[in-house]
Write an enzyme that holds these catalytic residues in place. Structure first.
Site, PDB file in Angstrom:
ATOM      1  N   LYS A 247      43.656  34.943  49.017  1.00 34.13           N
ATOM      2  CA  LYS A 247      45.109  34.786  48.959  1.00 34.13           C
ATOM      3  C   LYS A 247      45.717  35.056  50.336  1.00 34.13           C
ATOM      4  CE  LYS A 247      45.928  36.507  44.220  1.00 34.13           C
ATOM      5  NZ  LYS A 247      46.608  35.339  43.647  1.00 34.13           N
ATOM      6  N   ARG A 321      41.166  34.335  33.985  1.00 33.97           N
ATOM      7  CA  ARG A 321      40.738  33.555  32.819  1.00 33.97           C
ATOM      8  C   ARG A 321      39.242  33.722  32.557  1.00 33.97           C
ATOM      9  NH1 ARG A 321      42.977  28.138  35.505  1.00 33.97           N
ATOM     10  NH2 ARG A 321      44.375  29.743  36.298  1.00 33.97           N
TER      11      ARG A 321
HETATM   12  N1  BES Z   1      46.652  37.337  39.555  1.00 35.39           N
HETATM   13  C1  BES Z   1      47.007  36.002  39.805  1.00 35.39           C
HETATM   14  C2  BES Z   1      48.296  35.591  39.140  1.00 35.39           C
HETATM   15  C3  BES Z   1      49.556  36.303  39.562  1.00 35.39           C
HETATM   16  C4  BES Z   1      50.402  35.707  40.472  1.00 35.39           C
HETATM   17  C5  BES Z   1      49.907  37.502  39.000  1.00 35.39           C
HETATM   18  C6  BES Z   1      51.568  36.342  40.833  1.00 35.39           C
HETATM   19  C7  BES Z   1      51.078  38.147  39.357  1.00 35.39           C
HETATM   20  C8  BES Z   1      51.914  37.556  40.274  1.00 35.39           C
HETATM   21  C9  BES Z   1      45.913  35.054  39.330  1.00 35.39           C
HETATM   22  O1  BES Z   1      44.625  35.556  39.276  1.00 35.39           O
HETATM   23  C10 BES Z   1      45.906  33.894  40.254  1.00 35.39           C
HETATM   24  O2  BES Z   1      45.625  34.095  41.396  1.00 35.39           O
HETATM   25  N2  BES Z   1      46.219  32.718  39.749  1.00 35.39           N
HETATM   26  C11 BES Z   1      46.239  31.537  40.517  1.00 35.39           C
HETATM   27  C12 BES Z   1      45.376  30.527  39.815  1.00 35.39           C
HETATM   28  C13 BES Z   1      45.063  29.299  40.610  1.00 35.39           C
HETATM   29  C14 BES Z   1      44.159  29.604  41.766  1.00 35.39           C
HETATM   30  C15 BES Z   1      44.391  28.314  39.697  1.00 35.39           C
HETATM   31  C16 BES Z   1      47.669  31.052  40.615  1.00 35.39           C
HETATM   32  O3  BES Z   1      48.373  31.137  39.620  1.00 35.39           O
HETATM   33  O4  BES Z   1      48.083  30.647  41.672  1.00 35.39           O
HETATM   34 ZN    ZN Z   2      43.571  35.388  41.143  1.00 33.86          ZN
END
Ligand code: BES
Ligand code: ZN
Ligand code: ZN
Length: 470
Positions: A247, A321
């Site tokens: 990230k 997931r």
């Molecule tokens: N933990 C994150 C989601 C999240 C985002 C929680 C903002 C709290 C605040 C999750 O694991 C994630 O990174 N999701 C990605 C998925 C994508 C890579 C398919 C997302 O939502 O961008």
């Molecule tokens: Zn994530």
């Protein structure tokens, strides 16, 4: 804080006087002031002095629609004024409903939350005995409010805890201590056991961290029948760096809150045990740290899962997931609950869709959706249903494995994640997924940086209460 019931109000001592909007009680009997410049608006209060120099706090309940979030007003009053309170204070509760009394206690208790747990100098807390005066019997309501407020504070402390301290094992220790104290069963599955039982997705996500994954199984089963009424599954990523699909660093520190779903599951099981609800509930927390390391799982990997389904990893940041897939499969195979609910800070997509006002709700079950939605309004932890149309499924097709963990497209992200989870529920008729990414952590009037909200405790506990036999 302690909360007691008293039959009568001592008007020469300090007290809080709840006032409905534009319907102020005659305060003449309490204070020489004829007409305060205060109209009872929600989330406001005013301080007067009584005839005996005692403090009187007029507190605004606002209109009926504000009842769902009444704790905010009491939290604000206590947070801002409790340093002046003596050893005791009264709340005039004669005209409050049971729900209002409960919310008042929750708010007063929430004002005790201390976010500076890791400061070297802590603020002194002021222990106050609060008596609610009413001619009705309100003892149980006070107790329920206190337990609920305490649980909210405990799970906020967990979500706000730093990720170097809050490892998966730390969550396991938390659950073990809570289980011992409240008296429910708790089993921690560590690396060897996870391997033996086949939690391959949990293990893959946790591979890059020295803080090894755990699965926590909590069981509150007071009923004679062995049947489990409700299983709760929580995402417990103690820090989500994104893994090799790393990230950006802006706000990355907030990814310590990626175990918000796990915190709700842990808190709710503790709370319903204290409330002695007549219902069998099992909580499953799948916890890992998503870290960057030579050992980390990679985009392109094909991993196994508890269900036996193989998963092609497209993005290691779609890790929630994966751990939930194992938790859901475990629940369906071993627990066979009547209702199956998972909670997770799962996608940024749900934050873009619903902001900070509601969790994304996914289910095929209309009754469950409407019950959850009604409760959400009642306790002001709202949910909003998003679609589960079959057409979205094709986005998760993999050429080389049974399924892939991400479509690779910046579209319908929250729904896609929900569709992925669904394929591990074996078409459970009463399954619901709540994406709480936008609501479990955010801005608060009581902190300068983002912090935990406590979202989910009241929502899920009320749902369980509704399903419990009276
Ligand atoms: N933990 C994150 C989601 C999240 C985002 C929680 C903002 C709290 C605040 C999750 O694991 C994630 O990174 N999701 C990605 C998925 C994508 C890579 C398919 C997302 O939502 O961008
Ligand atoms: Zn994530
Ligand atoms: Zn995550």
């Amino acid at each position: 804080m302690t909360y007691k019931h008293a039959k009568t109000l001592n008007t020469s001592k300090d007290f809080i006087l709840p006032c409905r909007k534009d319907n102020l009680k005659s305060i003449k009997q309490f204070s020489p002031i004829n007409k305060p410049d205060f109209d009872g608006s929600f989330n406001t209060y005013q301080q007067l002095y009584g005839k005996d120099g005692n403090r009187i706090y007029l507190i605004g309940l606002g209109e009926e629609k504000h009842g769902a979030q009444l704790e905010n007003t009491f939290q604000k009053l206590a947070f801002e004024t409790q340093k002046h309170w003596d050893k005791s204070i009264q709340v005039y509760a004669e005209d409050l409903t049971e729900d209002e009394i409960k919310k008042a206690v929750i708010g007063l208790e929430m004002a005790q939350y201390e976010i500076g747990e890791y400061k070297s100098e802590k603020e002194k807390s002021n222990k106050v005995a609060i008596s609610f005066t009413s001619t009705k019997s309100i003892k149980d309501t006070l107790e329920e409010g206190k337990y609920t407020g305490e649980t909210i504070n405990k799970i906020k402390a967990l979500v706000d805890a730093p990720p170097n301290i809050k490892t998966p094992e730390f969550l396991g220790d938390w659950a073990e201590k809570s289980a011992k104290k409240a008296d429910y069963k708790c089993t921690i599955l560590k690396h060897k056991e996870l391997k033996k039982q086949g939690f391959e997705a949990v293990l893959s996500v946790g591979k890059g961290s020295v803080n090894k994954p755990v699965v926590i199984i909590t069981e509150y089963t007071p009923k004679k029948s062995k049947k489990v009424d409700i299983a709760l599954v929580g995402k417990g990523i103690t820090f989500d760096s994104g893994g090799l699909s790393i990230k950006p660093s802006t706000n990355l520190h907030y990814m310590k809150s990626d175990m918000g779903g796990a915190a709700v599951v842990l808190g709710v099981v503790e709370l319903i045990t204290k409330l002695k609800l007549d219902i069998n509930v099992v909580g499953i927390v799948c916890s890992a740290e998503n870290a960057v390391d030579a050992e980390s799982y990679r985009p392109g990997d094909v991993i196994n899962s508890y269900s036996g389904k193989t998963i092609e990893i497209i993005d290691t940041d779609a890790e929630g997931r994966l751990v939930l897939a194992d938790g859901l499969s475990y629940a369906v195979k071993n627990i066979k609950p009547e209702y199956l609910i998972d909670l997770a800070t799962l996608t940024g997509s749900v934050v873009r869709t619903l902001g900070y006002e509601a969790a994304g709700m996914f289910t095929h079950n209309k009754d469950m959706a409407s019950t959850m939605s009604d409760i959400g309004y009642k306790v002001h932890e709202r949910v909003w249903q998003l679609p589960m149309f079959e057409e979205y499924k094709s986005d998760l097709h993999s050429d080389i494995a049974d399924i892939r963990n991400f479509s690779g497209k910046p579209l319908a992200g929250a729904t896609n994640a929900a569709q992925f989870l669904e394929s591990f529920t074996e078409e459970h008729k009463n399954w619901m997924h709540l994406d709480i990414a936008g609501v479990s952590f955010g801005a608060s009037p009581y902190a300068k940086m983002k912090s935990a909200s406590g979202y989910g405790i009241q929502l899920i506990t009320e749902f369980i209460k509704k399903k419990a036999s009276k």
